[in-house]
Design a protein around this motif. Sequence first.
Motif, PDB file in Angstrom:
ATOM      1  N   LEU A  47       0.832  -1.200   0.000  1.00  0.00           N
ATOM      2  CA  LEU A  47       0.000   0.000   0.000  1.00  0.00           C
ATOM      3  C   LEU A  47       0.870   1.255   0.000  1.00  0.00           C
ATOM      4  CD1 LEU A  47      -2.751   1.387   0.119  1.00  0.00           C
ATOM      5  CD2 LEU A  47      -2.634   1.186   2.618  1.00  0.00           C
ATOM      6  N   ALA A  48       1.913   1.276   0.813  1.00  0.00           N
ATOM      7  CA  ALA A  48       2.796   2.442   0.862  1.00  0.00           C
ATOM      8  C   ALA A  48       3.455   2.683  -0.490  1.00  0.00           C
ATOM      9  CB  ALA A  48       3.850   2.260   1.950  1.00  0.00           C
ATOM     10  N   LEU A  49       3.911   1.624  -1.127  1.00  0.00           N
ATOM     11  CA  LEU A  49       4.528   1.749  -2.445  1.00  0.00           C
ATOM     12  C   LEU A  49       3.525   2.287  -3.460  1.00  0.00           C
ATOM     13  CD1 LEU A  49       6.849   1.176  -4.466  1.00  0.00           C
ATOM     14  CD2 LEU A  49       5.874  -1.105  -4.717  1.00  0.00           C
ATOM     15  N   ALA A  50       2.353   1.706  -3.485  1.00  0.00           N
ATOM     16  CA  ALA A  50       1.335   2.145  -4.435  1.00  0.00           C
ATOM     17  C   ALA A  50       0.952   3.599  -4.203  1.00  0.00           C
ATOM     18  CB  ALA A  50       0.110   1.233  -4.355  1.00  0.00           C
ATOM     19  N   MET A  51       0.744   3.969  -2.965  1.00  0.00           N
ATOM     20  CA  MET A  51       0.326   5.342  -2.661  1.00  0.00           C
ATOM     21  C   MET A  51       1.420   6.340  -3.022  1.00  0.00           C
ATOM     22  SD  MET A  51      -2.743   4.962  -1.804  1.00  0.00           S
ATOM     23  CE  MET A  51      -3.171   6.600  -1.284  1.00  0.00           C
ATOM     24  N   ALA A  52       2.667   5.957  -2.857  1.00  0.00           N
ATOM     25  CA  ALA A  52       3.776   6.855  -3.174  1.00  0.00           C
ATOM     26  C   ALA A  52       3.978   6.989  -4.680  1.00  0.00           C
ATOM     27  CB  ALA A  52       5.058   6.352  -2.515  1.00  0.00           C
ATOM     28  N   GLU A  53       3.669   5.943  -5.427  1.00  0.00           N
ATOM     29  CA  GLU A  53       3.972   5.914  -6.853  1.00  0.00           C
ATOM     30  C   GLU A  53       2.799   6.255  -7.771  1.00  0.00           C
ATOM     31  OE1 GLU A  53       6.940   5.537  -8.305  1.00  0.00           O
ATOM     32  OE2 GLU A  53       7.870   5.465  -6.334  1.00  0.00           O
ATOM     33  N   HIS A  63       1.300   5.772 -16.462  1.00  0.00           N
ATOM     34  CA  HIS A  63       2.256   5.426 -15.400  1.00  0.00           C
ATOM     35  C   HIS A  63       1.604   4.490 -14.390  1.00  0.00           C
ATOM     36  CE1 HIS A  63       5.231   5.850 -12.198  1.00  0.00           C
ATOM     37  NE2 HIS A  63       4.218   6.120 -11.400  1.00  0.00           N
ATOM     38  N   ASP A  64       0.385   4.787 -14.001  1.00  0.00           N
ATOM     39  CA  ASP A  64      -0.332   3.956 -13.035  1.00  0.00           C
ATOM     40  C   ASP A  64      -0.531   2.538 -13.573  1.00  0.00           C
ATOM     41  OD1 ASP A  64      -0.512   6.241 -11.459  1.00  0.00           O
ATOM     42  OD2 ASP A  64      -2.576   6.665 -12.058  1.00  0.00           O
ATOM     43  N   VAL A  65      -0.909   2.452 -14.833  1.00  0.00           N
ATOM     44  CA  VAL A  65      -1.135   1.142 -15.457  1.00  0.00           C
ATOM     45  C   VAL A  65       0.178   0.357 -15.506  1.00  0.00           C
ATOM     46  CG1 VAL A  65      -1.817  -0.025 -17.596  1.00  0.00           C
ATOM     47  CG2 VAL A  65      -3.143   1.937 -16.758  1.00  0.00           C
ATOM     48  N   ARG A  66       1.270   1.013 -15.892  1.00  0.00           N
ATOM     49  CA  ARG A  66       2.575   0.340 -15.931  1.00  0.00           C
ATOM     50  C   ARG A  66       2.994  -0.125 -14.540  1.00  0.00           C
ATOM     51  NH1 ARG A  66       3.773   4.592 -19.379  1.00  0.00           N
ATOM     52  NH2 ARG A  66       5.009   5.605 -17.771  1.00  0.00           N
ATOM     53  N   LEU A  67       2.740   0.713 -13.529  1.00  0.00           N
ATOM     54  CA  LEU A  67       3.084   0.354 -12.147  1.00  0.00           C
ATOM     55  C   LEU A  67       2.328  -0.895 -11.717  1.00  0.00           C
ATOM     56  CD1 LEU A  67       4.383   0.977  -9.356  1.00  0.00           C
ATOM     57  CD2 LEU A  67       2.330   2.339  -8.885  1.00  0.00           C
ATOM     58  N   VAL A  68       1.035  -0.915 -11.935  1.00  0.00           N
ATOM     59  CA  VAL A  68       0.223  -2.066 -11.526  1.00  0.00           C
ATOM     60  C   VAL A  68       0.659  -3.318 -12.281  1.00  0.00           C
ATOM     61  CG1 VAL A  68      -2.117  -3.034 -11.532  1.00  0.00           C
ATOM     62  CG2 VAL A  68      -1.729  -0.684 -10.739  1.00  0.00           C
TER      63      VAL A  68
END
Length: 87
Positions: A47-53, A63-68
């Motif tokens: 969660l911390a990683l996702a919220m930060a990125e 960017h969000d799609v690539r991150l997921v």
Amino acid sequence: MASETVAPQMLQDEFDKFAPMAYHHGVTLQQYTDLRRAFFAGAASFLALAMAELSPGDDATEHDVRLVRALQAELREFNEAVKRGDK
């Protein structure tokens, strides 16, 4: 803004499904406690990683799609490695 309902036990429910898969032949209280702590620590880190990125705002960006997708790929590879006995 619409009111959102959040199930207060979502992570616990997932842990309750996960724990029997991790320990097939019984578990001591200490092992169960350690597993639960590790599970929740992993969830907190994720969660911390996702919220930060993740990008600000309500709409997903490229960017969000690539991150997921990258996170999914890493988790999938870890799962496959566990199945192979590598991890």
